[in-house]
Design a protein around this motif. Structure first.
Motif, PDB file in Angstrom:
ATOM      1  N   GLU A 740       0.822  -1.207   0.000  1.00 52.05           N
ATOM      2  CA  GLU A 740       0.000   0.000   0.000  1.00 52.05           C
ATOM      3  C   GLU A 740       0.856   1.257   0.000  1.00 52.05           C
ATOM      4  O   GLU A 740       0.529   2.242  -0.682  1.00 52.05           O
ATOM      5  N   LEU A 741       1.960   1.251   0.747  1.00 57.24           N
ATOM      6  CA  LEU A 741       2.870   2.401   0.717  1.00 57.24           C
ATOM      7  C   LEU A 741       3.483   2.580  -0.657  1.00 57.24           C
ATOM      8  O   LEU A 741       3.659   3.707  -1.137  1.00 57.24           O
ATOM      9  N   GLU A 742       3.819   1.461  -1.297  1.00 48.75           N
ATOM     10  CA  GLU A 742       4.378   1.559  -2.653  1.00 48.75           C
ATOM     11  C   GLU A 742       3.345   2.083  -3.630  1.00 48.75           C
ATOM     12  O   GLU A 742       3.657   2.885  -4.516  1.00 48.75           O
ATOM     13  N   LEU A 743       2.100   1.649  -3.459  1.00 51.53           N
ATOM     14  CA  LEU A 743       1.037   2.137  -4.333  1.00 51.53           C
ATOM     15  C   LEU A 743       0.799   3.627  -4.139  1.00 51.53           C
ATOM     16  O   LEU A 743       0.496   4.351  -5.101  1.00 51.53           O
ATOM     17  N   LEU A 744       0.959   4.114  -2.915  1.00 51.85           N
ATOM     18  CA  LEU A 744       0.781   5.545  -2.633  1.00 51.85           C
ATOM     19  C   LEU A 744       1.981   6.376  -3.062  1.00 51.85           C
ATOM     20  O   LEU A 744       1.902   7.609  -3.054  1.00 51.85           O
ATOM     21  N   GLY A 745       3.099   5.728  -3.387  1.00 54.92           N
ATOM     22  CA  GLY A 745       4.255   6.454  -3.888  1.00 54.92           C
ATOM     23  C   GLY A 745       5.260   6.864  -2.845  1.00 54.92           C
ATOM     24  O   GLY A 745       6.090   7.743  -3.099  1.00 54.92           O
ATOM     25  N   PHE A 746       5.252   6.236  -1.672  1.00 54.25           N
ATOM     26  CA  PHE A 746       6.215   6.586  -0.632  1.00 54.25           C
ATOM     27  C   PHE A 746       7.537   5.826  -0.790  1.00 54.25           C
ATOM     28  O   PHE A 746       8.576   6.309  -0.361  1.00 54.25           O
ATOM     29  N   ILE A 747       7.493   4.632  -1.359  1.00 51.04           N
ATOM     30  CA  ILE A 747       8.705   3.823  -1.524  1.00 51.04           C
ATOM     31  C   ILE A 747       8.701   3.205  -2.908  1.00 51.04           C
ATOM     32  O   ILE A 747       7.668   3.206  -3.609  1.00 51.04           O
ATOM     33  N   LYS A 748       9.849   2.680  -3.306  1.00 51.87           N
ATOM     34  CA  LYS A 748       9.962   1.942  -4.561  1.00 51.87           C
ATOM     35  C   LYS A 748      11.086   0.913  -4.412  1.00 51.87           C
ATOM     36  O   LYS A 748      11.996   1.078  -3.570  1.00 51.87           O
ATOM     37  N   PRO A 749      11.059  -0.167  -5.182  1.00 51.94           N
ATOM     38  CA  PRO A 749      12.142  -1.145  -5.115  1.00 51.94           C
ATOM     39  C   PRO A 749      13.476  -0.526  -5.505  1.00 51.94           C
ATOM     40  O   PRO A 749      13.552   0.348  -6.377  1.00 51.94           O
ATOM     41  N   SER A 750      14.524  -0.960  -4.849  1.00 51.25           N
ATOM     42  CA  SER A 750      15.865  -0.415  -5.103  1.00 51.25           C
ATOM     43  C   SER A 750      16.649  -1.358  -6.003  1.00 51.25           C
ATOM     44  O   SER A 750      16.617  -2.583  -5.834  1.00 51.25           O
ATOM     45  N   LYS A 751      17.349  -0.789  -6.964  1.00 50.28           N
ATOM     46  CA  LYS A 751      18.199  -1.580  -7.848  1.00 50.28           C
ATOM     47  C   LYS A 751      19.580  -1.838  -7.235  1.00 50.28           C
ATOM     48  O   LYS A 751      20.328  -2.678  -7.729  1.00 50.28           O
ATOM     49  N   GLN A 752      19.922  -1.098  -6.199  1.00 47.17           N
ATOM     50  CA  GLN A 752      21.226  -1.283  -5.572  1.00 47.17           C
ATOM     51  C   GLN A 752      21.261  -2.557  -4.734  1.00 47.17           C
ATOM     52  O   GLN A 752      22.218  -3.319  -4.787  1.00 47.17           O
ATOM     53  N   LYS A 753      20.212  -2.792  -3.942  1.00 49.27           N
ATOM     54  CA  LYS A 753      20.133  -3.973  -3.086  1.00 49.27           C
ATOM     55  C   LYS A 753      18.735  -4.568  -3.223  1.00 49.27           C
ATOM     56  O   LYS A 753      17.739  -3.852  -3.103  1.00 49.27           O
ATOM     57  N   THR A 754      18.672  -5.872  -3.433  1.00 51.86           N
ATOM     58  CA  THR A 754      17.384  -6.512  -3.688  1.00 51.86           C
ATOM     59  C   THR A 754      16.509  -6.583  -2.446  1.00 51.86           C
ATOM     60  O   THR A 754      15.283  -6.660  -2.552  1.00 51.86           O
ATOM     61  N   ASP A 755      17.129  -6.624  -1.262  1.00 53.08           N
ATOM     62  CA  ASP A 755      16.351  -6.725  -0.032  1.00 53.08           C
ATOM     63  C   ASP A 755      16.109  -5.363   0.606  1.00 53.08           C
ATOM     64  O   ASP A 755      15.835  -5.270   1.800  1.00 53.08           O
ATOM     65  N   HIS A 756      16.247  -4.296  -0.182  1.00 48.30           N
ATOM     66  CA  HIS A 756      16.026  -2.938   0.306  1.00 48.30           C
ATOM     67  C   HIS A 756      14.998  -2.237  -0.588  1.00 48.30           C
ATOM     68  O   HIS A 756      14.814  -2.604  -1.751  1.00 48.30           O
ATOM     69  N   VAL A 757      14.365  -1.229  -0.028  1.00 50.45           N
ATOM     70  CA  VAL A 757      13.495  -0.325  -0.783  1.00 50.45           C
ATOM     71  C   VAL A 757      13.977   1.106  -0.541  1.00 50.45           C
ATOM     72  O   VAL A 757      14.610   1.397   0.489  1.00 50.45           O
ATOM     73  N   ALA A 758      13.685   1.974  -1.477  1.00 49.42           N
ATOM     74  CA  ALA A 758      14.136   3.369  -1.401  1.00 49.42           C
ATOM     75  C   ALA A 758      12.972   4.274  -1.030  1.00 49.42           C
ATOM     76  O   ALA A 758      11.855   4.124  -1.546  1.00 49.42           O
ATOM     77  N   ARG A 759      13.218   5.213  -0.139  1.00 50.49           N
ATOM     78  CA  ARG A 759      12.218   6.221   0.219  1.00 50.49           C
ATOM     79  C   ARG A 759      12.136   7.264  -0.884  1.00 50.49           C
ATOM     80  O   ARG A 759      13.136   7.640  -1.498  1.00 50.49           O
ATOM     81  N   LEU A 760      10.918   7.758  -1.110  1.00 44.62           N
ATOM     82  CA  LEU A 760      10.705   8.739  -2.175  1.00 44.62           C
ATOM     83  C   LEU A 760      10.243  10.090  -1.651  1.00 44.62           C
ATOM     84  O   LEU A 760      10.242  11.065  -2.406  1.00 44.62           O
ATOM     85  N   THR A 761       9.823  10.177  -0.396  1.00 45.89           N
ATOM     86  CA  THR A 761       9.267  11.432   0.126  1.00 45.89           C
ATOM     87  C   THR A 761       9.841  11.740   1.495  1.00 45.89           C
ATOM     88  O   THR A 761      10.540  10.930   2.100  1.00 45.89           O
ATOM     89  N   TRP A 762       9.514  12.964   1.972  1.00 43.02           N
ATOM     90  CA  TRP A 762       9.851  13.407   3.316  1.00 43.02           C
ATOM     91  C   TRP A 762      11.354  13.323   3.590  1.00 43.02           C
ATOM     92  O   TRP A 762      11.812  12.761   4.557  1.00 43.02           O
ATOM     93  N   GLY A 763      12.140  13.843   2.658  1.00 45.91           N
ATOM     94  CA  GLY A 763      13.577  13.932   2.879  1.00 45.91           C
ATOM     95  C   GLY A 763      14.340  12.680   2.572  1.00 45.91           C
ATOM     96  O   GLY A 763      15.543  12.607   2.830  1.00 45.91           O
ATOM     97  N   GLY A 764      13.715  11.653   2.007  1.00 48.92           N
ATOM     98  CA  GLY A 764      14.416  10.415   1.712  1.00 48.92           C
ATOM     99  C   GLY A 764      15.050  10.380   0.347  1.00 48.92           C
ATOM    100  O   GLY A 764      15.786   9.453   0.018  1.00 48.92           O
ATOM    101  N   CYS A 765      14.741  11.362  -0.524  1.00 45.26           N
ATOM    102  CA  CYS A 765      15.264  11.354  -1.890  1.00 45.26           C
ATOM    103  C   CYS A 765      16.736  11.768  -1.909  1.00 45.26           C
ATOM    104  O   CYS A 765      17.135  12.629  -1.151  1.00 45.26           O
TER     105      CYS A 765
END
Length: 765
Positions: A740-765
């Motif tokens: 649900e967070l991914e659908l809302l656009g807060f996170i996305k899968p990371s290409k650097q590490k498969t077991d990590h996700v990247a933050r997209l908002t609130w200072g995570g970019c």
């Protein structure tokens, strides 16, 4: 059943396209029944009001506003207990509904008048193309040979939200005057040529109602779903419904519906041409052009941008198959000016908008969508909010009714009048004896309220007339210091005393340099405005303006005689010999005379006219908030309107996820500022945990933290179930929350590490 993956661990089950869909009409009826039944089950005055009205009087929008209005009444307690004001609240609701019905009918009439010229031109175009097909003239024969389809390119502007209403009105006009066979197509329903033909045949066959033109209509309607969607099927259907077997049937047809021809055209309206794919348009036009001699087809393209889009979407080989005629609708800005002029700058409707509220609605119109319909909906929201939040809005009605309602005001309502800021200022200006009477005696207060309401009504009459007169002078000035539109001048006058602004001073300076012809024309327009004004104080004003016009006419006659006398003198001056000394002396004298130049009679009269207009402005264009009891008629709460219309999804989303108690109002969700509530929804827990992470979030650590928070609640009950089952449930809940967070656009899968996700908002970019 097919599935469509939205994100990892989350699937959507898509319904089968063969299943029967619930029609819009069925959903609308269900909505009406459910709202009316739920409201009628109560024994309050709202139910009694609704029970008096038949079910078919309510539309979906009316029920939504009705539901919100009633719900807000129960939730509010701003002006004492609602139990004591039940009768007043009912009267306010009836007054609000009555006022909106009048305004709604007026807006519909305005839109009909504004679109009349456009619709008349379209009807004329369709009649021409249709008559040529009926009479088989040479021009139509040539068009048949070249396979050209009569096409109307209707440019409506970028206010796309208004197009639906325009096309509905156009469809009604065409059905009443030209043909019953009209199909409205949208790009979202026609991804391919097959879908387009299916939609086209479905609408045309459903719109056929006449039982005289076919013996067995039920058979055709029953077999409609089994007809193959092709142009041949459409032609066969058209021939069957327009075929006449004998003269009696033909005569009966003409007498029953004489507005339609014997073989009316088939009109296909593409509501949003820019959104259609190029291949769909090309295929349909090419196929239709091959059958134009069998089917009187007419196309109407709804265009939002520019007519050049037709040549961008269609190649020359396809566009050459169309006989295009261009039609331009009225500008949305002109439409808005007419709406404001008819709704706000009139004494017909007692409800008014304050400067900030009107500016909010105009800014949304100019900087967001150019939608007149959205402006009207915002105006409707202002009416509902004003009658709900202002207990004295019961007096916001016609002057005769307002005076009657003043006599029936209760003591609590009189106290509400005494609390108004404008009335407090009025009391402070009175002598001490009068102040005591106004604050203690209700009967005396009611007499003063009637007088003040009458003064407010007279103020509106005078204000509108003088405002139009000032607009006549300022709308043609260079660079338009006070605005080109009357709505800009109206906002400036509502904001503060307009004569104290720099724009007004510059307008007066420019007005003092107007030429005679423009000044005379403006004075004539002002005379017409004041003569037609309902105000009774402008008789002397009309006489004064007519006196100015008479003086200008006398000046023209005097100047004509002076020109004849002066025309001989230059010839005598040229005959004199002039040396360098006398020439220099003459130039110095001219220079001195220019410095001490006296004003001519025309310049003095022009200054007098401008000063007189300035005196009218200072007397009658006082801001509305300076008038006593203006709160009864004016809605000034711009913050409430901005909260409803100017959406802030980022703030709302953060508030909902960070503090769910704000919306859910569940006491169990209350928590301290930095803590995470154990009973919060899963997505809120995951969201708060992700705020504590950096740019990359380890899914394993995130899951462990989520499990720790959840198990803090489930721990006492965890003994009843196996540990592995609990872990699976928590894991599934975590996957769903992350999806649900991914659908809302807060996170996305990371290409650097498969077991990590990247933050997209609130200072995570």
């Amino acid at each position: 059943m097919s599935t469509c993956s939205v994100s990892k661990g989350c699937f959507v089950f898509k319904p089968s396209p063969k299943k029967r869909r619930v029609t819009r009409r069925t959903v609308g009826n269900w909505w009406k029944d459910s709202v009316l039944i739920s409201v009628r089950q109560s024994s309050t005055w709202e139910a009694r009001c609704i029970q008096k009205m038949p079910r078919h009087c309510f539309t979906e929008k009316d029920l939504i506003l009705l539901f919100c209005f009633i719900k807000s009444i129960y939730r509010s307690n701003d002006f004492g207990e609602r139990k004591d004001d039940s009768e007043d609240t009912e009267l306010r609701f009836v007054a609000c509904q009555s006022l909106w019905n009048e305004i709604k009918s007026e807006t519909e009439q305005i839109q009909e008048d504004l679109n009349k010229q456009l619709f008349d031109n379209l009807v004329s175009f369709l009649r021409r193309s249709h008559s040529e097909f009926q009479e088989k003239t040479t021009e139509w024969t040539c068009r048949m040979k070249s396979r050209e389809i009569p096409t109307a390119a209707l440019v409506l502007g970028v206010n796309v939200t208004d197009h639906d209403l325009t096309f509905r009105s156009l469809s009604e006009v065409l059905q009443n005057n030209i043909t019953p066979y009209i199909a409205l197509l949208e790009a979202k329903d026609c991804p391919g040529i097959k879908n387009l033909m299916q939609k086209l045949l479905g609408q045309l066959m459903n719109c056929y109602i006449d039982v005289d033109s076919l013996e067995d209509e039920d058979c055709v309607q029953g077999s409609q779903n089994r007809i193959r969607c092709s142009m041949t099927s459409l032609i066969n259907w058209y021939e069957s419904v327009t075929k006449k077997t004998d003269s009696e049937t033909l005569r009966k047809k003409r007498t029953s519906s004489s507005r339609h021809w014997q073989s009316p055209p088939v009109v296909v309206i593409f509501k949003d041409m820019e959104s259609f794919t190029t291949k769909v348009l090309q295929d349909f036009i090419v196929i239709s052009s091959q059958h134009i001699h069998e089917l009187p087809l007419v196309l109407i393209f709804g265009i939002a941008t520019s007519p050049m889009i037709m040549h961008s979407l269609l190649p020359h080989s396809v566009s050459s198959l169309l006989c295009i005629e261009l039609f331009q609708s009225l500008s949305s800005k002109e439409h808005l000016s007419t709406i404001i002029d008819k709704l706000l700058l009139t004494t017909r409707f007692p409800f008014k908008l304050g400067e900030k509220v009107l500016q909010v609605l105009i800014n949304i119109f100019l900087y967001h969508d150019f939608s007149v319909q959205n402006f009207i909906k915002g105006f409707q929201l202002c009416i509902v909010e004003h009658f709900y939040s202002q207990p004295l809005s019961v007096l916001c009605c016609q002057l005769v009714d307002a005076k009657k309602r003043v006599n029936s005001l209760s003591h609590n309502q009189c106290e509400n009048v005494r609390r108004l800021p404008s009335f407090r200022r009025y009391v402070e200006r009175q002598v001490s004896e009068k102040q005591v009477a106004l604050l203690t005696t209700d009967s005396y207060l009611k007499e003063i309220i009637q007088k003040l309401l009458e003064d407010l009504h007279v103020y509106h009459e005078n204000y509108i007339s003088v405002l139009r007169c000032l607009h006549v002078f300022t709308s043609s000035l260079p660079k338009y210091p006070l605005g080109k539109q009357i709505r800009e001048l109206h906002c400036a006058c509502l904001e503060n005393q307009v004569w104290e602004t720099e724009e007004y001073e510059s307008s007066l300076q420019l007005a003092r340099m107007l030429n005679k012809s423009d000044l005379v024309t403006m004075l004539q327009q002002c005379v017409e405005i004041f003569v037609s004004s309902p105000g009774k104080e402008f008789d002397k004003t009309v006489e004064k303006l007519k006196e100015f016009l008479t003086q200008f006419q006398k000046l023209e006659v005097a100047e004509a005689f002076q020109e004849q006398d002066v025309s001989v003198s230059p010839q005598k001056e040229l005959q004199k010999k002039t040396d360098l000394y006398h020439l220099q002396k003459t130039l110095l004298e001219l220079k001195e005379s220019r410095r001490s130049k006296k004003l001519t009679k025309f310049e003095m009269l022009r200054f007098e006219v401008v000063d007189y207009i300035d005196s009218l402005v200072r007397n009658y264009l006082v801001p509305a908030d300076h008038k006593t009891l203006h709160e009864i008629a004016y809605f000034n709460t711009a913050s409430v309107l901005r909260e409803h219309l100017n959406a802030a999804p980022r703030i709302a989303l953060h508030t909902a996820l960070n503090n769910p108690y704000w919306y859910l109002k569940n006491q169990a969700l209350k928590s301290d500022g930095g803590s995470i509530s154990n009973k919060a929804p899963d997505i809120c827990i995951v969201y708060k945990l992700h705020l504590e992470c950096g740019r990359l979030i380890n899914l394993v650590d995130w899951l462990e933290a989520f499990s720790t928070v959840v198990m803090a609640v489930d721990g006492p009950n965890a003994d009843a179930a196996p540990s592995d089952q609990v872990d699976d449930i928590i894991h599934a809940r975590f996957i769903r929350a992350v999806s649900e967070l991914e659908l809302l656009g807060f996170i996305k899968p990371s290409k650097q590490k498969t077991d990590h996700v990247a933050r997209l908002t609130w200072g995570g970019c």
